[in-house]
Design an enzyme around this catalytic site. Structure first.
Site, PDB file in Angstrom:
ATOM      1  CG  ASN A  54      -8.100  -2.054  -4.985  1.00  0.00           C
ATOM      2  OD1 ASN A  54      -7.189  -2.873  -4.808  1.00  0.00           O
ATOM      3  ND2 ASN A  54      -8.327  -1.071  -4.114  1.00  0.00           N
ATOM      4  CG  ASP A  88      -2.115   0.903   1.094  1.00  0.00           C
ATOM      5  OD1 ASP A  88      -2.361   1.398  -0.025  1.00  0.00           O
ATOM      6  OD2 ASP A  88      -2.802   1.133   2.098  1.00  0.00           O
TER       7      ASP A  88
HETATM    8  C1  IPE Z   1      -5.557  -2.732  -0.107  1.00  0.00           C
HETATM    9  O1  IPE Z   1      -5.219  -1.405  -0.218  1.00  0.00           O
HETATM   10  C2  IPE Z   1      -5.525  -3.399  -1.448  1.00  0.00           C
HETATM   11  C3  IPE Z   1      -4.219  -3.576  -2.056  1.00  0.00           C
HETATM   12  C4  IPE Z   1      -3.073  -3.236  -1.552  1.00  0.00           C
HETATM   13  C5  IPE Z   1      -4.238  -4.203  -3.345  1.00  0.00           C
HETATM   14  P1  IPE Z   1      -6.329  -0.253  -0.367  1.00  0.00           P
HETATM   15  O2  IPE Z   1      -5.579   1.002  -0.477  1.00  0.00           O
HETATM   16  O3  IPE Z   1      -7.265  -0.605  -1.453  1.00  0.00           O
HETATM   17  O4  IPE Z   1      -7.096  -0.366   1.023  1.00  0.00           O
HETATM   18  P2  IPE Z   1      -7.942   0.702   1.832  1.00  0.00           P
HETATM   19  O5  IPE Z   1      -9.008   1.226   0.916  1.00  0.00           O
HETATM   20  O6  IPE Z   1      -7.004   1.773   2.274  1.00  0.00           O
HETATM   21  O7  IPE Z   1      -8.483  -0.059   3.002  1.00  0.00           O
HETATM   22  C1  IPE Z   2      -1.772   0.217  -3.253  1.00  0.00           C
HETATM   23  O1  IPE Z   2      -1.522   1.566  -3.355  1.00  0.00           O
HETATM   24  C2  IPE Z   2      -1.973  -0.432  -4.592  1.00  0.00           C
HETATM   25  C3  IPE Z   2      -3.356  -0.834  -4.882  1.00  0.00           C
HETATM   26  C4  IPE Z   2      -4.362  -0.743  -4.067  1.00  0.00           C
HETATM   27  C5  IPE Z   2      -3.609  -1.377  -6.196  1.00  0.00           C
HETATM   28  P1  IPE Z   2      -2.694   2.639  -3.297  1.00  0.00           P
HETATM   29  O2  IPE Z   2      -3.079   2.992  -4.706  1.00  0.00           O
HETATM   30  O3  IPE Z   2      -3.803   2.176  -2.445  1.00  0.00           O
HETATM   31  O4  IPE Z   2      -1.939   3.856  -2.635  1.00  0.00           O
HETATM   32  P2  IPE Z   2      -2.549   4.915  -1.620  1.00  0.00           P
HETATM   33  O5  IPE Z   2      -3.122   4.157  -0.470  1.00  0.00           O
HETATM   34  O6  IPE Z   2      -3.613   5.687  -2.367  1.00  0.00           O
HETATM   35  O7  IPE Z   2      -1.384   5.763  -1.240  1.00  0.00           O
HETATM   36 MG    MG Z   3      -4.161   2.378  -0.453  1.00  0.00          MG
END
Ligand code: IPE
Ligand code: IPE
Ligand code: MG
Length: 244
Positions: free
Chosen positions: A65, A17
């Site tokens: 997502n 993340d």
């Molecule tokens: C979890 O991260 C999913 C992945 C890393 C693929 P998100 O960024 O989607 O999770 P939330 O929304 O902060 O809980």
């Molecule tokens: C995690 O990074 C990757 C996926 C969920 C695919 P994020 O895209 O959630 O990154 P933040 O949380 O917005 O920084």
């Molecule tokens: Mg995230």
């Protein structure tokens, strides 16, 4: 059952993340953060394999997502296909066996074709299981397991009394591939939640969180977390040897 853990984790889960925040801090589009994240993914996967970790599961795209913009979602899938094309040979050279955990049905055809190639061409490898959780959700995985078990009961193949934890586990994506419960789950970017990752398999996982954003997550920090895990005491509801 209680033991001071001295051995390597058999299964490490990684919630990768922070790609978006990494990009935002550089005033770049979010997809550039995901691009940087794939480089970290390659590096950490090879490091885990070198360290002798037998199962690494990475959370690449959750069932939630899809709520993101079309541009971001298709950007993530394109990067995944690019990752397969550029890294497949090295994964094979390192004897890495790739599994995909998640529902393929909603994924675009070109992504499925690329995943088939990745899984097919590493199927003979018997080194680390590199499990990519894609369109994966722990709850959806449980629903799928329950449905399959209901079908078996309906068809008379099993009796409802036969349903136990082992049977449910064996119908999960992980169980189908003989992947054990997660020993350690790491989440980057400072968020401290599972976000629907390995819900059933995380019941007794050790959890570790770091503020580091995924693109900045170093091999040293990963290694340090593995060593910290080895120093943790896992009780599984039992008692400490010394306290008995
Ligand atoms: C979890 O991260 C999913 C992945 C890393 C693929 P998100 O960024 O989607 O999770 P939330 O929304 O902060 O809980
Ligand atoms: C995690 O990074 C990757 C996926 C969920 C695919 P994020 O895209 O959630 O990154 P933040 O949380 O917005 O920084
Ligand atoms: Mg995230």
């Amino acid at each position: 059952m209680a033991s001071k853990e001295r051995s390597m984790p058999k299964h490490v889960g990684l919630i990768m993340d922070g790609n978006g925040r990494w990009a935002k801090a550089r005033m770049l589009p979010r997809v550039m953060g995901h691009n940087a994240g794939t480089k970290t993914l390659k590096r950490i996967a090879l490091k885990a394999s070198d360290m002798g970790i037998t199962n690494l599961t990475v959370y690449a795209f959750s069932t939630e997502n899809w709520k993101r913009s079309e541009e971001e979602v298709s950007g993530i899938f394109k990067l995944l296909v690019k990752f397969v094309n550029s890294e497949l040979q090295e994964l094979k050279d390192k004897n890495v066996h790739v599994n995909i955990l998640g529902d393929r049905d909603k994924l675009p055809d070109y992504v499925c074709e690329s995943l088939d190639k990745l899984v097919g061409e590493t199927s003979h490898c018997d080194g680390m299981n590199f499990n990519i959780a894609l369109n994966y959700g722990g709850r959806a995985e449980l629903v799928r397991s329950v449905k399959a078990i209901c079908e078996d009961v309906k068809a008379g193949r099993i009796d409802a009394d036969d349903i136990d934890e082992e049977l449910i586990s064996s119908h999960l994506y992980t169980g189908e591939k003989n992947i054990p419960d997660a020993d350690l789950i790491i989440r980057t970017s400072g968020e401290e939640r599972l976000s629907n990752f390995l819900v059933w398999q995380a019941s007794y996982s050790e959890l570790m969180f770091t503020d580091t954003l995924w693109p900045d997550f170093s091999n040293e920090e990963f290694e340090d977390m593995i060593f910290r895990y080895m120093g943790r005491e896992r009780r599984f509801g039992g008692r400490n040897e010394e306290d008995k």
